[in-house]
Design a protein around this motif. Structure first.
Motif, PDB file in Angstrom:
ATOM      1  N   LYS A   7      40.879  50.169  21.035  1.00 47.55           N
ATOM      2  CA  LYS A   7      41.560  50.303  19.745  1.00 47.55           C
ATOM      3  C   LYS A   7      41.046  51.496  18.943  1.00 47.55           C
ATOM      4  CE  LYS A   7      44.325  48.998  16.438  1.00 47.55           C
ATOM      5  NZ  LYS A   7      45.700  49.407  16.493  1.00 47.55           N
ATOM      6  N   VAL A  63      42.107  56.284  16.053  1.00 47.71           N
ATOM      7  CA  VAL A  63      42.542  54.898  16.217  1.00 47.71           C
ATOM      8  C   VAL A  63      43.823  54.896  17.042  1.00 47.71           C
ATOM      9  CG1 VAL A  63      43.222  52.781  15.017  1.00 47.71           C
ATOM     10  CG2 VAL A  63      41.566  54.333  13.957  1.00 47.71           C
ATOM     11  N   SER A  64      43.867  54.057  18.068  1.00 47.02           N
ATOM     12  CA  SER A  64      45.057  53.965  18.913  1.00 47.02           C
ATOM     13  C   SER A  64      46.197  53.301  18.159  1.00 47.02           C
ATOM     14  CB  SER A  64      44.750  53.146  20.167  1.00 47.02           C
ATOM     15  OG  SER A  64      43.739  53.757  20.916  1.00 47.02           O
ATOM     16  N   SER A  65      47.411  53.731  18.474  1.00 44.11           N
ATOM     17  CA  SER A  65      48.599  53.122  17.889  1.00 44.11           C
ATOM     18  C   SER A  65      48.810  51.746  18.502  1.00 44.11           C
ATOM     19  CB  SER A  65      49.822  53.999  18.169  1.00 44.11           C
ATOM     20  OG  SER A  65      51.009  53.331  17.823  1.00 44.11           O
ATOM     21  N   GLY A  66      49.269  50.821  17.703  1.00 42.84           N
ATOM     22  CA  GLY A  66      49.571  49.490  18.221  1.00 42.84           C
ATOM     23  C   GLY A  66      50.924  49.417  18.908  1.00 42.84           C
ATOM     24  N   HIS A 106      45.100  51.063  10.395  1.00 38.45           N
ATOM     25  CA  HIS A 106      44.260  51.981  11.161  1.00 38.45           C
ATOM     26  C   HIS A 106      42.916  52.188  10.464  1.00 38.45           C
ATOM     27  CE1 HIS A 106      48.513  53.279  11.994  1.00 38.45           C
ATOM     28  NE2 HIS A 106      48.097  52.841  13.172  1.00 38.45           N
ATOM     29  N   ALA A 147      40.812  49.063  10.829  1.00 32.85           N
ATOM     30  CA  ALA A 147      40.224  49.010  12.171  1.00 32.85           C
ATOM     31  C   ALA A 147      39.054  49.987  12.278  1.00 32.85           C
ATOM     32  CB  ALA A 147      41.287  49.322  13.227  1.00 32.85           C
ATOM     33  N   GLU A 199      35.185  48.944  13.195  1.00 21.29           N
ATOM     34  CA  GLU A 199      34.477  49.526  14.335  1.00 21.29           C
ATOM     35  C   GLU A 199      33.249  50.313  13.895  1.00 21.29           C
ATOM     36  OE1 GLU A 199      34.996  48.906  17.643  1.00 21.29           O
ATOM     37  OE2 GLU A 199      36.421  47.444  16.867  1.00 21.29           O
TER      38      GLU A 199
END
Length: 157
Positions: free
Chosen positions: A12, A27-30, A68, A71, A75
């Motif tokens: 993520k 941050v990875s896209s959902g 994002h 998240a 993290e």
């Protein structure tokens, strides 16, 4: 370099750093596996920015933190520990409370942070790509010239 406070899953949020007076990372896209977001929160002012890797603004970052950025904060707390993140971002948590990701976020959102310019996204994304390049190297005991500033940890016989 300090060891992570707790292990984290990199799917993520593959890249997070406390640098340049900001908490920033990728941050990875959902919804799209090919899209990532570069998100950041400034220390002290909590000005935030979130945009895609090709500099399109995040639709969720309109007047408050998007998912994002949330998240990224979570993290960062896993990577660096809540106390260090709160100290770096200059977040006041309630006295006597053990700092956590939700306390850090609550301490920042109570100040009505402003949306910042996304001009700093390119260098963050560039550093992320440079870190990914090291994963493609074949295992070797030979020194990497660009890594020579790291102190030696052991001698290879």
């Amino acid at each position: 370099m300090t060891a992570p406070a707790r292990p984290r899953k990199l799917a993520k949020v593959p890249f997070v750093e406390l640098a340049g007076g900001r908490l920033q990372g990728v941050v990875s896209s959902g919804s799209d596996i090919g899209r990532v977001y570069v998100s950041s929160v400034a220390s002290g002012t909590y000005a935030f920015a979130c945009s895609t890797n090709n500099n399109r603004p995040c639709g969720g970052a309109r007047g408050s933190f998007c998912n994002h950025i949330r998240a990224l904060i979570n993290e960062a707390v896993l990577q660096y520990g809540a106390e260090r993140v709160a100290r770096y971002l200059k977040v006041e948590t309630a006295s006597g409370e053990q700092p956590s990701a939700s306390n850090v976020e609550a301490g920042m959102s109570g100040t009505r942070p402003e949306q910042a310019d996304t001009k700093d996204a390119a260098p963050v994304f560039s550093r992320f790509l440079r870190h990914l390049a090291y994963l493609e190297l074949a295992p070797s005991a030979a020194p990497l010239p660009e890594m020579q500033w790291f102190p030696p940890t052991r001698t290879v016989a």
